[in-house]
Design an enzyme around this catalytic site. Structure first.
Site, PDB file in Angstrom:
ATOM      1  N   LYS A  23     -19.325 -30.917  16.261  1.00  0.00           N
ATOM      2  CA  LYS A  23     -19.536 -29.318  16.479  1.00  0.00           C
ATOM      3  C   LYS A  23     -20.411 -28.795  15.134  1.00  0.00           C
ATOM      4  O   LYS A  23     -21.400 -28.058  15.313  1.00  0.00           O
ATOM      5  CB  LYS A  23     -18.156 -28.932  16.780  1.00  0.00           C
ATOM      6  CG  LYS A  23     -18.122 -27.605  16.906  1.00  0.00           C
ATOM      7  CD  LYS A  23     -17.052 -26.927  17.002  1.00  0.00           C
ATOM      8  CE  LYS A  23     -15.936 -26.899  15.988  1.00  0.00           C
ATOM      9  NZ  LYS A  23     -16.188 -25.750  14.863  1.00  0.00           N
ATOM     10  N   CYS A 117     -10.227 -14.562  11.141  1.00  0.00           N
ATOM     11  CA  CYS A 117     -10.015 -15.743  12.339  1.00  0.00           C
ATOM     12  C   CYS A 117      -8.660 -16.440  12.370  1.00  0.00           C
ATOM     13  O   CYS A 117      -7.830 -15.746  11.324  1.00  0.00           O
ATOM     14  CB  CYS A 117     -11.027 -16.791  12.494  1.00  0.00           C
ATOM     15  SG  CYS A 117     -10.603 -17.864  11.338  1.00  0.00           S
ATOM     16  N   ARG A 122     -12.114 -14.171   6.995  1.00  0.00           N
ATOM     17  CA  ARG A 122     -13.421 -15.080   6.820  1.00  0.00           C
ATOM     18  C   ARG A 122     -14.521 -14.388   6.267  1.00  0.00           C
ATOM     19  O   ARG A 122     -15.357 -13.812   7.091  1.00  0.00           O
ATOM     20  CB  ARG A 122     -13.715 -15.378   8.516  1.00  0.00           C
ATOM     21  CG  ARG A 122     -14.419 -16.783   8.639  1.00  0.00           C
ATOM     22  CD  ARG A 122     -13.525 -17.915   8.440  1.00  0.00           C
ATOM     23  NE  ARG A 122     -13.982 -19.200   8.652  1.00  0.00           N
ATOM     24  CZ  ARG A 122     -13.828 -20.054   9.325  1.00  0.00           C
ATOM     25  NH1 ARG A 122     -13.085 -19.970  10.322  1.00  0.00           N
ATOM     26  NH2 ARG A 122     -14.846 -21.282   9.433  1.00  0.00           N
ATOM     27  N   ILE A 124     -17.992 -13.087   4.380  1.00  0.00           N
ATOM     28  CA  ILE A 124     -19.365 -13.898   4.532  1.00  0.00           C
ATOM     29  C   ILE A 124     -20.116 -13.228   3.342  1.00  0.00           C
ATOM     30  O   ILE A 124     -21.335 -12.972   3.362  1.00  0.00           O
ATOM     31  CB  ILE A 124     -20.087 -13.300   5.872  1.00  0.00           C
ATOM     32  CG1 ILE A 124     -20.065 -11.857   5.837  1.00  0.00           C
ATOM     33  CG2 ILE A 124     -19.419 -14.014   7.133  1.00  0.00           C
ATOM     34  CD1 ILE A 124     -21.333 -11.530   7.150  1.00  0.00           C
ATOM     35  N   ASP A 305     -10.334 -29.713   7.738  1.00  0.00           N
ATOM     36  CA  ASP A 305     -10.057 -29.767   8.857  1.00  0.00           C
ATOM     37  C   ASP A 305      -9.296 -31.019   9.560  1.00  0.00           C
ATOM     38  O   ASP A 305      -8.657 -31.026  10.860  1.00  0.00           O
ATOM     39  CB  ASP A 305     -11.386 -29.839   9.925  1.00  0.00           C
ATOM     40  CG  ASP A 305     -11.995 -28.721   9.637  1.00  0.00           C
ATOM     41  OD1 ASP A 305     -11.764 -27.475   9.453  1.00  0.00           O
ATOM     42  OD2 ASP A 305     -13.520 -28.543  10.215  1.00  0.00           O
TER      43      ASP A 305
END
Ligand code: UD1
Length: 420
Positions: A23, A117, A122, A124, A305
């Site tokens: 992904k 999130c 999050r 940027i 992850d």
């Protein structure tokens, strides 16, 4: 009623499973397809919900998109828009990856700020700084970003090796006139995959996989062709499941070198792990012992992850393992659910102490993020009795045909939206 996964644990997982495309590779590659006035073909691009969200963005921008199984064709000959609507931004936080590509292709871009999130804030800022360094101007009106400018290559030093900011900078730099030298770039394998795709489009990019990426921008581009690399996090999830449930499993379609920070932990915890060219075989020999402390870190460190599924595996066993989550602020939301299943885990800030217990038991649990959901599946496969896992929309962002793959390996798994 949304779907629920019922898992009857305690069955060993035996056999072979081929992982689908990554992904985290597919998303920036789909954004990159926008850069070329031509047709790109992307294979091994699984129809996950995050991929569907990217395709919806491409369609909205005026590209024509065709999907056949896990092959995607993107015709970006004549995009007509440069905005990503708020609803699409909210559907997938990482849609900010489109910023560099839209700006590079169209000369302007309008996106809403992705916001926080499940894993915490999050920001940027690094994406913005990179775009600004290349000459893009960004106006921020209440979280709505309006970007424009003629991009020019130059040196960019990222404040930290952010994966998304590295990719965004690469996409913008490919369209910028002149040479960009991107320093302190993230080194994740997915960035190498993006480089390979960009080269297939005629771009000049080198250095991906190291911390300096050099892009000679402004070259004429054409549609590219690419097969997305295997998903290393999905592979780690299956291996963690075999470690938790027992059995003898071979995961294929991945580069074992990408998995080594995780497979070394599984080996240390007592599994027999053998790696060959494109596969890893794991045999669970005995209850897992603990491992050395696991500190999540940018690649080639232990991937954040993989932290939740590995924690789920190590929750059952004979040893104690310390986890330190260094990448995201709020990445222990699976812990309370694992505790419901009988795990002994204590969290203090960024640290989690996992004391292996002799056995977990099934429970009704709820996934609250993608990899946290994967952790619940791993734990349930190794637990006694039945678990009921809700929140599957999170899992659907990153795992394709999970139930079928697990059933083929011998698990008792049923997905339904109807059973009470
Ligand atoms: C990507 C992956 C995600 C993985 C993460 C870290 C995709 C689609 N997602 O996310 O699965 O967990 O890498 O390996 O590829 N940060 C800033 N400012 C920024 C950008 C990031 O402070 O402008 C911080 C983040 O809050 C985080 C850290 O940097 O603490 C790493 O984030 P980053 O590498 O950017 O992750 P993503 O690209 O969002």
């Amino acid at each position: 009623m949304s779907d629920v996964l019922y898992v009857r644990g305690g069955r060993p997982l035996n056999g072979s499973v081929r992982v689908h495309g990554a992904k985290n590779s597919a998303l920036p590659i789909l954004a990159a397809a926008l850069l070329a006035p031509g047709t790109s073909v992307i294979r091994n691009c699984p129809p996950l919900s995050d991929v569907e969200a990217s395709l919806a963005i491409l369609r909205h921008l005026g590209c024509s998109v065709r999907q056949e199984g896990d092959a995607v064709t993107v015709d970006a000959s004549s995009p007509v828009r440069c905005d990503v609507p708020d609803a699409l931004m909210r559907e997938m936080r990482s849609s900010v990856i489109f910023l560099g590509a839209i700006l590079g292709r169209m000369g302007e871009a309008e996106l809403s700020y992705p916001g926080g999130c499940e894993l915490g804030p999050r920001p940027i800022d690094l994406h913005r700084k990179a775009i600004q360094a290349l000459g893009g101007t960004i106006q921020d009106a209440g979280g709505h970003l309006r970007c424009s400018g003629r991009l020019v290559g130059r040196e960019i030093v990222l404040g930290r090796p952010s994966v998304g900011a590295t990719e965004n900078a690469m996409l913008a730099a490919v369209a910028a006139a002149g040479t960009t030298v991107l320093c302190n770039a993230a080194r994740e394998p997915e960035i190498v995959d993006l480089q390979t795709f960009l080269r297939s489009m005629g771009a000049s990019v080198r250095g991906a996989g190291s911390s300096v990426v050099v892009i000679e921008g402004g070259r004429p581009l054409h549609g590219g062709e690419h097969t997305v690399m295997g998903d290393r996090i999905v592979a780690c999830t299956y291996l963690a499941a075999a470690a938790a449930a027992g059995g003898d499993m071979t995961v294929t379609g991945v580069d074992p070198r990408h998995l080594s920070p995780v497979t070394s932990v599984l080996a240390e915890a007592g599994c027999a792990v053998r790696s060959e060219e494109d596969r890893v075989r794991l045999t669970a020999l005995a209850p897992l012992s603990g491992s050395r402390p696991i500190h999540t870190a940018p690649y080639p460190g232990f991937p954040t992850d993989a932290q939740p599924p590995l924690m789920a595996a190590l929750a059952k066993g004979t040893g104690t393992t310390l986890f330190v989550e260094n990448i995201f602020e709020s990445r222990y939301r699976h812990v309370d659910e694992l505790v419901r299943m009988g795990a002994d885990i204590r969290v203090e800030g960024r640290v989690a102490v996992v004391c292996g217990v002799p056995g977990l038991h099934g429970a009704a649990v709820e996934a609250s993020d993608l990899r946290g959901g994967a952790a619940l599946v791993v734990a349930a496969l190794g637990a006694r009795g039945e678990s009921r896992i809700g929140g599957l929309r999170h899992l659907d962002r990153g795992y394709w045909r999970l139930e079928q793959a697990l059933r083929d390996l011998g698990a008792a798994v049923e997905r339904t939206g109807t059973r009470a």
